[in-house]
Enzyme design. Structure first.
Site, PDB file in Angstrom:
ATOM      1  N   ASP A 276       0.884  -1.167   0.000  1.00 44.48           N
ATOM      2  CA  ASP A 276       0.000   0.000   0.000  1.00 44.48           C
ATOM      3  C   ASP A 276       0.923   1.219   0.000  1.00 44.48           C
ATOM      4  O   ASP A 276       1.477   1.578   1.039  1.00 44.48           O
ATOM      5  CB  ASP A 276      -0.896  -0.013   1.231  1.00 44.48           C
ATOM      6  CG  ASP A 276      -1.794   1.217   1.300  1.00 44.48           C
ATOM      7  OD1 ASP A 276      -2.304   1.649   0.249  1.00 44.48           O
ATOM      8  OD2 ASP A 276      -1.994   1.742   2.413  1.00 44.48           O
TER       9      ASP A 276
ATOM     10  N   ASP B 208      -2.630   0.954   7.049  1.00 37.36           N
ATOM     11  CA  ASP B 208      -1.779   0.764   5.867  1.00 37.36           C
ATOM     12  C   ASP B 208      -1.317  -0.696   5.764  1.00 37.36           C
ATOM     13  O   ASP B 208      -1.163  -1.234   4.668  1.00 37.36           O
ATOM     14  CB  ASP B 208      -0.552   1.684   5.931  1.00 37.36           C
ATOM     15  CG  ASP B 208      -0.920   3.112   6.258  1.00 37.36           C
ATOM     16  OD1 ASP B 208      -1.138   3.897   5.332  1.00 37.36           O
ATOM     17  OD2 ASP B 208      -1.030   3.419   7.462  1.00 37.36           O
TER      18      ASP B 208
ATOM     19  N   GLU C 160      -1.171  -1.482  -5.015  1.00 38.65           N
ATOM     20  CA  GLU C 160      -2.377  -0.695  -5.245  1.00 38.65           C
ATOM     21  C   GLU C 160      -2.164   0.251  -6.416  1.00 38.65           C
ATOM     22  O   GLU C 160      -1.127   0.922  -6.506  1.00 38.65           O
ATOM     23  CB  GLU C 160      -2.742   0.093  -3.999  1.00 38.65           C
ATOM     24  CG  GLU C 160      -4.055   0.854  -4.149  1.00 38.65           C
ATOM     25  CD  GLU C 160      -4.475   1.541  -2.867  1.00 38.65           C
ATOM     26  OE1 GLU C 160      -4.908   0.845  -1.954  1.00 38.65           O
ATOM     27  OE2 GLU C 160      -4.351   2.773  -2.796  1.00 38.65           O
TER      28      GLU C 160
END
Length: 168
Positions: free
Chosen positions: A14, A148, A74
């Site tokens: 992330d 996160d 991501e």
């Protein structure tokens, strides 16, 4: 050709300029297990280039230490009201991709809404719902924190669920 019974590690990332979450899942004949999860910090007081170096170094260290076979990352998301944020995030994503390329591992990107939908049933799920889904899916004693880390594990888990579709 890889032996399907040999352990296969998925690194989920992330990306962030201040906090980059990571999570490594190991897939083997016995199922799925969490190897390691954590964060790489880009210190807020440093210059952009200094933070990018810290992110690259931290991700490269995770890759070297845990030897994942693939990175699930991501996708970059841009909101029309905040284009500068997307540009800055693109820098972080770039050095993360560079670390993967230098290690010779492929990078597969997933949209945040796709990850959330697969794990929670809703592409707009709030962070706490993603954390709870990861706790449940990986049978953890507590929710992953900070969020996160949960997001990185969610991205890795999404890849695990979709990996066979990618090869079809």
């Amino acid at each position: 050709m890889r032996d399907e019974e040999a352990p296969f590690r998925i690194l989920g990332i992330d990306p962030g300029l201040n906090i980059t979450g990571y999570g490594v899942l190991e897939v083997s004949g016995g199922g799925l297990r969490l190897c390691e999860a954590g964060i790489v910090r880009g210190r807020a007081r440093k210059s952009l280039t200094g933070r990018l170096l810290e992110i690259h170094s931290g991700v490269a260290e995770v890759i070297a230490g845990l030897q994942p076979a693939v990175m699930a990352l991501e996708e970059l998301y841009s909101h029309y009201e905040r284009p500068r944020t997307a540009i800055l995030m693109g820098h972080a994503r770039g050095v993360i991709c560079l670390a993967a390329a230098a290690a010779g591992i492929p990078v597969i990107s997933y949209a945040a809404t796709q990850v959330k939908k697969i794990l929670t049933g809703s592409g707009r799920a709030p962070k706490w719902q993603v954390q709870a889904a990861i706790q449940r899916e990986l049978a953890l004693s507590a929710v992953p924190d900070p969020p996160d880390v949960a997001d990185a594990l969610a991205i890795a888990l999404c890849h695990y669920y979709l990996k066979d579709k990618l090869h079809a």
